[in-house]
Motif scaffolding. Structure first.
Motif, short mmCIF file in Angstrom:
data_model
loop_
_atom_site.label_atom_id
_atom_site.label_comp_id
_atom_site.label_asym_id
_atom_site.label_seq_id
_atom_site.Cartn_x
_atom_site.Cartn_y
_atom_site.Cartn_z
N PRO A 35 0.71 -1.14 0.13
CA PRO A 35 0.02 0.10 0.01
C PRO A 35 0.94 1.25 -0.03
O PRO A 35 0.48 2.19 -0.54
CB PRO A 35 -0.89 -0.24 1.29
CG PRO A 35 -0.77 -1.69 1.52
CD PRO A 35 0.59 -2.09 1.23
N GLU A 36 2.09 1.26 0.44
CA GLU A 36 2.89 2.38 0.53
C GLU A 36 3.81 2.52 -0.90
O GLU A 36 4.77 3.26 -0.95
CB GLU A 36 3.88 2.17 1.66
CG GLU A 36 3.20 2.31 3.15
CD GLU A 36 2.29 1.07 3.51
OE1 GLU A 36 2.90 -0.06 3.25
OE2 GLU A 36 1.45 1.28 4.23
N GLY A 37 3.64 1.71 -1.60
CA GLY A 37 4.50 1.52 -2.78
C GLY A 37 5.23 0.10 -3.05
O GLY A 37 4.99 -0.66 -2.30
N PHE A 38 6.28 -0.05 -3.71
CA PHE A 38 7.13 -0.97 -4.03
C PHE A 38 8.11 -1.12 -3.07
O PHE A 38 8.80 -0.09 -2.52
CB PHE A 38 7.86 -0.87 -5.45
CG PHE A 38 6.60 -1.12 -6.53
CD1 PHE A 38 6.31 -2.39 -6.69
CD2 PHE A 38 6.21 0.00 -7.23
CE1 PHE A 38 5.19 -2.47 -7.81
CE2 PHE A 38 5.32 -0.08 -8.54
CZ PHE A 38 5.12 -1.58 -8.65
N ALA A 39 8.49 -2.27 -2.17
CA ALA A 39 9.36 -2.38 -1.32
C ALA A 39 10.28 -3.65 -1.60
O ALA A 39 9.81 -4.84 -1.98
CB ALA A 39 8.78 -2.37 -0.31
N ILE A 40 11.54 -3.35 -1.41
CA ILE A 40 12.64 -4.77 -1.44
C ILE A 40 12.39 -5.27 -0.17
O ILE A 40 11.88 -4.92 0.86
CB ILE A 40 13.97 -4.19 -1.91
CG1 ILE A 40 14.63 -3.59 -0.68
CG2 ILE A 40 14.01 -3.34 -2.84
CD1 ILE A 40 15.86 -2.96 -0.66
N PRO A 41 12.83 -6.54 -0.21
CA PRO A 41 12.67 -7.48 0.97
C PRO A 41 13.29 -6.65 2.33
O PRO A 41 14.50 -5.94 1.86
CB PRO A 41 13.55 -8.78 0.78
CG PRO A 41 13.46 -8.77 -0.54
CD PRO A 41 13.30 -7.42 -1.21
N PRO A 42 12.74 -6.81 3.48
CA PRO A 42 13.46 -5.93 4.61
C PRO A 42 14.80 -6.42 5.15
O PRO A 42 15.23 -5.60 5.53
CB PRO A 42 12.23 -6.32 5.76
CG PRO A 42 11.78 -7.56 5.18
CD PRO A 42 11.70 -7.55 3.68
N TRP A 43 15.04 -7.75 4.58
CA TRP A 43 16.61 -8.00 5.12
C TRP A 43 17.24 -7.51 4.23
O TRP A 43 18.77 -7.89 4.22
CB TRP A 43 16.85 -9.56 5.38
CG TRP A 43 15.71 -10.34 4.34
CD1 TRP A 43 14.63 -11.03 4.25
CD2 TRP A 43 16.32 -10.71 2.72
NE1 TRP A 43 14.28 -11.56 3.15
CE2 TRP A 43 15.23 -11.49 2.34
CE3 TRP A 43 17.71 -10.44 2.26
CZ2 TRP A 43 15.44 -12.05 1.02
CZ3 TRP A 43 17.77 -10.96 1.12
CH2 TRP A 43 16.72 -11.59 0.54
N MET A 44 17.07 -7.17 2.84
CA MET A 44 18.07 -6.54 1.91
C MET A 44 18.20 -5.01 2.31
O MET A 44 17.46 -4.32 2.37
CB MET A 44 17.25 -6.75 0.68
CG MET A 44 18.30 -6.60 -0.71
SD MET A 44 17.34 -7.06 -2.13
CE MET A 44 17.34 -8.64 -2.14
#
Length: 314
Positions: free
Chosen positions: A147-156
């Motif tokens: 919902p906030e936009g495109f996101a890479i994995p949190p551990w990256m």
């Protein structure tokens, strides 16, 4: 390809098992490839046939070798000992065949002669670009849509490179001879000495501006030395993506091979330079893509610049 080096914690439990499997899978009696020709030579690489024919027609003392079905032709060009070969279109073909050349010939430098799409709006079809450095813009994460936009994995780890929608470019890990471990790089440099030779050529070489009598460029083509170039697995004919590449990477030009060859040359510690003549504007022109019209002219100009650079080299 996923790897534990790029993505810490990824499949750590499999390390011991993989080690055993690799021992079982190792080829028996494997030996290093023998040199096909021991003489020190400069590699002159082209992506596909029209670019290659211009250079091959002027090669003296030619001898042909074949590896994996591909021709490698040694001889003299502009007074220098060279080996000519086609990389093939695509990043994988370019990397594979450049490494074959490095393994089977004694290369003092790798030069690339070919066509490309223009990104910088101050450049025109027919201009030749010799970039300071190259990057792989499609070495990327396809990010998750939230919902906030495109996101890479949190551990990256975030690298601060703007994405194009879900496509978020990343650096790559590289190994080199005598290096202590992997090195993370986004840009691969052109050789400073070869860039100096290119500047000498740019100051005095005139480029062709007509395909035939009734098909001429609207502006006299020029040679531009410096700036950035990018390469990827896609043929780009899209104005919005062209704008993104310009804004994000400051690129003057994009193609489908140069950064792969620069990557391989860097890993092998061999000087590299790419000469790219603009056959189209990667979606930036008002009408249909013009590569088919000006490909021959662009190939001719690129080859002329490469030959002039060879003449400038010691």
């Amino acid at each position: 390809m996923h790897s534990s080096a790029r993505f810490p914690g990824f499949l750590p439990a499999m390390a011991a098992g993989l080690s055993g499997l690799m021992m079982l899978a190792a080829p028996l009696g494997a030996v290093a490839a023998e040199l096909l020709d021991p003489k020190p030579r400069i590699a002159v690489v082209s992506a596909f046939e029209p670019e290659w024919q211009v250079l091959k027609s002027e090669l003296a003392e030619a001898s042909e070798y074949r590896v994996n079905g591909r021709s490698f032709i040694t001889g003299k060009l502009a007074g220098k000992d060279v080996v000519l070969f086609l990389s093939g279109i695509s990043m994988v073909n370019a990397a594979m065949n450049t490494q074959i050349a490095l393994d089977r010939f004694s290369l003092s430098a790798v030069t690339f002669s070919g066509i490309a799409g223009g990104v910088d709006p101050t450049l025109h079809i027919g201009d030749v670009v010799i970039a300071d450095q190259w990057s792989q813009y499609l070495e990327a994460v396809f990010a998750r849509e939230t919902p906030e936009g495109f996101a890479i994995p949190p551990w990256m780890e975030e690298q601060g490179i703007a994405g194009y929608g879900m496509i978020v470019p990343r650096s790559v890990n590289v190994t080199r001879e005598n290096a202590s471990g992997e090195e993370e790089r986004f840009w691969f440099p052109s050789d400073p000495g070869l860039l100096d030779a290119a500047r000498e050529v740019a100051a005095k070489l005139d480029l062709a501006d007509c395909v035939e009598e009734n098909k001429c460029l609207t502006a006299k083509p020029k040679i531009v030395v410096g700036g950035n170039g990018v390469s990827g697995q896609a043929f780009v004919d899209n104005a919005k993506f062209r704008e993104y590449v310009l804004a994000t990477f400051g690129a003057k030009v994009l193609d489908m091979e140069s950064a792969a060859v620069a990557h391989v040359a860097y890993s092998n510690g061999v000087p590299f330079l790419a000469v790219r003549s603009l056959s189209d504007l990667a979606g930036g022109s008002e009408g249909a893509n013009e590569m088919a019209t000006f490909m021959g002219l662009a190939s001719k100009n690129s080859a002329a610049v490469v030959k002039a650079i060879l003449q400038e080299m010691p």
